[in-house]
Design an enzyme around this catalytic site. Structure first.
Site, short mmCIF file in Angstrom:
data_model
loop_
_atom_site.label_atom_id
_atom_site.label_comp_id
_atom_site.label_asym_id
_atom_site.label_seq_id
_atom_site.Cartn_x
_atom_site.Cartn_y
_atom_site.Cartn_z
CE LYS A 1 -4.19 -1.99 1.83
NZ LYS A 1 -3.78 -3.37 2.15
C1 LIG Z 1 -4.54 -4.38 1.84
C2 LIG Z 1 -3.86 -5.67 1.87
C3 LIG Z 1 -4.35 -6.76 1.15
C4 LIG Z 1 -5.63 -6.70 0.36
O1 LIG Z 1 -5.50 -5.90 -0.78
P1 LIG Z 1 -6.77 -5.30 -1.53
O2 LIG Z 1 -6.21 -4.45 -2.59
O3 LIG Z 1 -7.58 -4.53 -0.53
O4 LIG Z 1 -7.53 -6.47 -2.05
C5 LIG Z 1 -3.62 -7.94 1.18
N1 LIG Z 1 -2.48 -8.05 1.92
C6 LIG Z 1 -2.00 -7.01 2.62
C7 LIG Z 1 -0.77 -7.20 3.43
C8 LIG Z 1 -2.65 -5.78 2.62
O5 LIG Z 1 -2.16 -4.78 3.32
#
Ligand SMILES: *Cc1c(COP(=O)(O)O)cnc(C)c1O
Length: 424
Positions: free
Chosen positions: A107
């Site tokens: 993210k």
């Molecule tokens: C946010 C997140 C996900 C899920 O991703 P999305 O784009 O919301 O489907 C999976 N793994 C981790 C470590 C995350 O931080």
């Protein structure tokens, strides 16, 4: 290019307005009004391009009416200042490690890109960024927006449901970053944020914006690492087809991957890896979308019962589940299987998975055919989830965090209380 709303095709806005609004007035999500196809020569020569050039080429068509090339280059170089390597785990499987950024989850890429876009667009007006998080979004957004002028960030997270490490990353910064712990679930946090966006009174008074993966500026840069992975693997693939397994929560990563595929990136198939929060898996197998309350699991960033990007996927596939099934299959992994996979992968391949990567890896193994090469997204650094890893690898050690000097507010799952926190 314009961005249209998933709930009203007549609402067309620029990239800039889509970023500032976050969610459309009807509560729909913004989506590009067309997905440009990249030409073959781009893919033919991709191995000799620098990541930043790939990024510029891929993102320009979406943003060029709102950002100059110079601005976009600058944003890209600040966003991509860490590597995204594909690390071989078995002969046929690689881990696309997306955790080398400042908060050790994928993210970081979207959050950094979005914060810098918003800094360009807000033109001196104060913006309040609202974000609901099940863990990693909060830390990435907090870090991405920390000390950005004119922006205040309100992060809502469910009390007791994020790891100490995640909580530390959200609550230790201070300044313009306000972390609020909610007596409720992630879905409650997300519902409060949605309610704020639908509150015309509030929107007339305060410039609010969203940093969840509902914001298009979070989503678009997430396409990039699929391109980077392909660039690294191209010579290795030979005649094998590339299959990518995506640990899913709000389906942002998967949606970004699908848009990349639509642009021409040669990904044969996606596997949507779900934990017990299997709303999307159920949809793919039954054709019926039934959101449900989220349940807590070891892969907490995927604990989403009503995935917000589902609307975008539906839009891209024109509401045809059978077309979606041609590109995406799914697999569900429970906590017990997750732990087993962490310990198995260490013993068999000497590779440490985090719980989210473990879900992705297992889903990939369940589906991978002989003529395919598989990649799973390793979405977070194992260190963020050491308490879970130690259940099966007791000798695993990681940094400990001290939450005692951290700053957070608390509230009940109550909109009036939230309003007060936004306006103060
Ligand atoms: C946010 C997140 C996900 C899920 O991703 P999305 O784009 O919301 O489907 C999976 N793994 C981790 C470590 C995350 O931080």
């Amino acid at each position: 290019m314009n961005f249209i709303c998933t709930r009203n095709k007549d609402e067309k806005v620029s990239f800039k307005d889509a970023v500032i609004n976050g969610l459309s007035k009807q509560g729909g999500l913004y989506i590009p009004d067309n997905i440009p196809a990249l030409n073959d020569s781009f893919f033919d020569g991709i191995e000799s391009l620098k990541d930043e050039d790939i990024a510029l080429h891929v993102l320009s068509p979406f943003v060029s009416e709102s950002l100059t090339e110079k601005q976009l280059k600058q944003i890209i170089s600040e966003t991509l200042n860490f590597p995204t390597p594909v690390v071989p785990v078995t002969d046929q499987i690689g881990s696309l490690e997306l955790f080398h950024g400042p908060t050790q989850a994928f993210k970081d890429i979207g959050a950094r890109f979005m914060s810098r876009c918003l800094a360009h667009f807000h033109e001196g007006k104060e913006v309040v960024v609202l974000v609901a998080t099940s863990g990693d979004t909060g830390s990435a957004v907090a870090n991405g927006f920390f000390d950005v002028d004119g922006v205040t960030v309100k992060i809502l997270f469910p009390k007791g449901k994020v790891s100490p490490y995640q909580e530390f990353q959200m609550t230790s910064l201070g300044k313009n970053i306000h972390a609020i712990e909610v007596n409720g679930t992630f879905d409650d946090c997300q519902a409060l944020v949605k309610q704020a966006f639908n509150d015309t009174d509030l929107r007339n008074k305060v410039n609010i914006s969203s940093a969840n993966s509902i914001n298009i500026a979070r989503l678009l840069p997430q396409m990039l690492y699929y391109f980077f992975a392909y660039k690294q693997l191209k010579s290795k693939l030979k005649d094998k087809k590339l299959t990518v397994s995506v640990p899913c929560g709000n389906l942002g990563n998967l949606t970004a991957g699908i848009i990349a595929k639509r642009m021409g990136l040669p990904i044969h198939k996606f596997i949507a890896a779900n934990n017990a929060n299997d709303t999307f898996s159920n949809y793919l197998s039954s054709g019926i979308y039934q959101a449900k309350p989220s349940v807590s699991t070891h892969s907490n960033a995927m604990d989403v019962g009503a995935p917000s990007n589902f609307e975008r996927l539906e839009h891209i596939y024109n509401h045809s589940v059978s077309d979606m099934q041609k590109d995406i299959t799914s697999f569900t992994v429970n906590d017990e299987m997750t732990l087993k996979e962490i310990s198995h992968c260490m013993a068999a391949n000497n590779y440490l998975l985090d719980p989210h990567g473990a879900v992705g890896m297992l889903a990939l193994k369940s589906a991978l055919k002989e003529d395919e090469y598989g990649v799973f997204l390793e979405t977070a650094h194992p260190q963020k989830f050491s308490e879970i890893i130690q259940k099966v690898l007791p000798n695993y050690k990681s940094e400990t965090v001290d939450l005692k000097d951290c700053n957070k507010n608390s509230m009940d799952n109550n909109y009036a209380e939230f309003l007060e926190k936004i306006t103060n």
